[in-house]
Motif scaffolding. Structure first.
Motif, PDB file in Angstrom:
ATOM      1  N   THR A  52      25.794  -2.154  13.881  1.00 16.12           N
ATOM      2  CA  THR A  52      25.593  -0.862  13.031  1.00 16.12           C
ATOM      3  C   THR A  52      25.796   0.356  13.836  1.00 16.12           C
ATOM      4  O   THR A  52      26.034   1.353  13.409  1.00 16.12           O
ATOM      5  CB  THR A  52      24.198  -0.933  12.493  1.00 16.12           C
ATOM      6  OG1 THR A  52      23.215  -0.812  13.594  1.00 16.12           O
ATOM      7  CG2 THR A  52      24.002  -1.902  11.491  1.00 16.12           C
ATOM      8  N   GLN A  81      20.183  -9.385   5.728  1.00 15.35           N
ATOM      9  CA  GLN A  81      19.440  -9.581   7.230  1.00 15.35           C
ATOM     10  C   GLN A  81      18.577  -8.557   7.754  1.00 15.35           C
ATOM     11  O   GLN A  81      18.954  -7.267   7.321  1.00 15.35           O
ATOM     12  CB  GLN A  81      20.567  -9.956   8.190  1.00 15.35           C
ATOM     13  CG  GLN A  81      21.013 -11.275   7.752  1.00 15.35           C
ATOM     14  CD  GLN A  81      22.336 -11.723   8.690  1.00 15.35           C
ATOM     15  OE1 GLN A  81      22.641 -10.857   9.665  1.00 15.35           O
ATOM     16  NE2 GLN A  81      22.797 -12.780   8.704  1.00 15.35           N
ATOM     17  N   ARG A 131      29.451   1.306  10.330  1.00 13.83           N
ATOM     18  CA  ARG A 131      29.142   0.136   9.607  1.00 13.83           C
ATOM     19  C   ARG A 131      27.750   0.288   9.137  1.00 13.83           C
ATOM     20  O   ARG A 131      26.660   0.451   9.849  1.00 13.83           O
ATOM     21  CB  ARG A 131      29.081  -1.097  10.414  1.00 13.83           C
ATOM     22  CG  ARG A 131      30.402  -1.571  10.901  1.00 13.83           C
ATOM     23  CD  ARG A 131      30.416  -2.903  11.445  1.00 13.83           C
ATOM     24  NE  ARG A 131      31.625  -3.325  12.212  1.00 13.83           N
ATOM     25  CZ  ARG A 131      32.548  -3.861  11.552  1.00 13.83           C
ATOM     26  NH1 ARG A 131      32.449  -4.380  10.446  1.00 13.83           N
ATOM     27  NH2 ARG A 131      33.682  -4.292  12.451  1.00 13.83           N
ATOM     28  N   LYS A 139      23.869  -1.346   7.703  1.00 14.04           N
ATOM     29  CA  LYS A 139      23.081  -2.309   7.938  1.00 14.04           C
ATOM     30  C   LYS A 139      23.409  -3.587   6.883  1.00 14.04           C
ATOM     31  O   LYS A 139      23.329  -3.066   5.805  1.00 14.04           O
ATOM     32  CB  LYS A 139      21.865  -2.054   8.055  1.00 14.04           C
ATOM     33  CG  LYS A 139      20.831  -3.092   8.426  1.00 14.04           C
ATOM     34  CD  LYS A 139      19.283  -2.829   8.348  1.00 14.04           C
ATOM     35  CE  LYS A 139      18.652  -3.274   7.529  1.00 14.04           C
ATOM     36  NZ  LYS A 139      18.592  -4.719   6.798  1.00 14.04           N
ATOM     37  N   ASN A 140      23.296  -4.659   7.292  1.00  9.93           N
ATOM     38  CA  ASN A 140      23.626  -5.954   6.327  1.00  9.93           C
ATOM     39  C   ASN A 140      22.377  -6.004   5.384  1.00  9.93           C
ATOM     40  O   ASN A 140      21.184  -5.928   5.978  1.00  9.93           O
ATOM     41  CB  ASN A 140      23.998  -7.038   7.064  1.00  9.93           C
ATOM     42  CG  ASN A 140      24.208  -8.254   6.231  1.00  9.93           C
ATOM     43  OD1 ASN A 140      23.975  -8.124   4.980  1.00  9.93           O
ATOM     44  ND2 ASN A 140      24.578  -9.487   6.610  1.00  9.93           N
TER      45      ASN A 140
END
Length: 92
Positions: free
Chosen positions: A20, A14, A8, A10-11
Motif C-alpha cells: 500500500t 485482508q 494502491r 488496502k485490500n
C-alpha cells in the motif's frame, strides 16, 4: 498518451497493508472495449492499458512521467479514518 498516478488501496478482503506504500502509474485506455464475437470477453487492441508501473514515491512517478512526456493526473489518497467502537456496541 495519458496516465493516472495513485497509491494502491488496502485490500478489502485482508487485514494486511502489503504494497500500500507503492505509487502506481497506470495508462488510460485509448479505445473502447468491445465484446469478442467468439468468447464474449471484453477486450480491446490497446496494449498500453495493461501496463502498470510501480514507484517507491510520488516524486519518482511524477519525474518518470515528465521525463517520458506522459500527461499524468495525480489522484490523491483519501485520508484514513478509523471507526473506533467497543465490542459491546454490537449488542445494543
Amino acid at each position: 498518451m495519458s496516465a493516472r498516478i495513485f497509491q494502491r488501496p488496502k485490500n478489502a478482503m485482508q487485514s494486511g497493508r502489503g504494497r500500500t506504500n507503492e505509487w502506481v502509474l497506470e495508462f488510460q485506455s485509448n479505445e473502447p472495449r468491445k465484446a469478442d464475437p467468439l468468447m464474449g470477453w471484453a477486450g480491446s487492441g490497446d496494449t498500453q492499458s495493461q501496463v502498470q508501473l510501480t514507484f517507491p514515491t510520488l516524486d519518482a512517478a511524477r519525474a518518470y512521467a515528465d521525463k517520458k512526456g506522459i500527461a499524468a493526473t495525480y489522484i490523491p489518497t483519501p485520508p484514513k479514518t478509523l471507526k473506533l467502537q467497543a465490542y459491546a456496541d454490537n449488542f445494543r
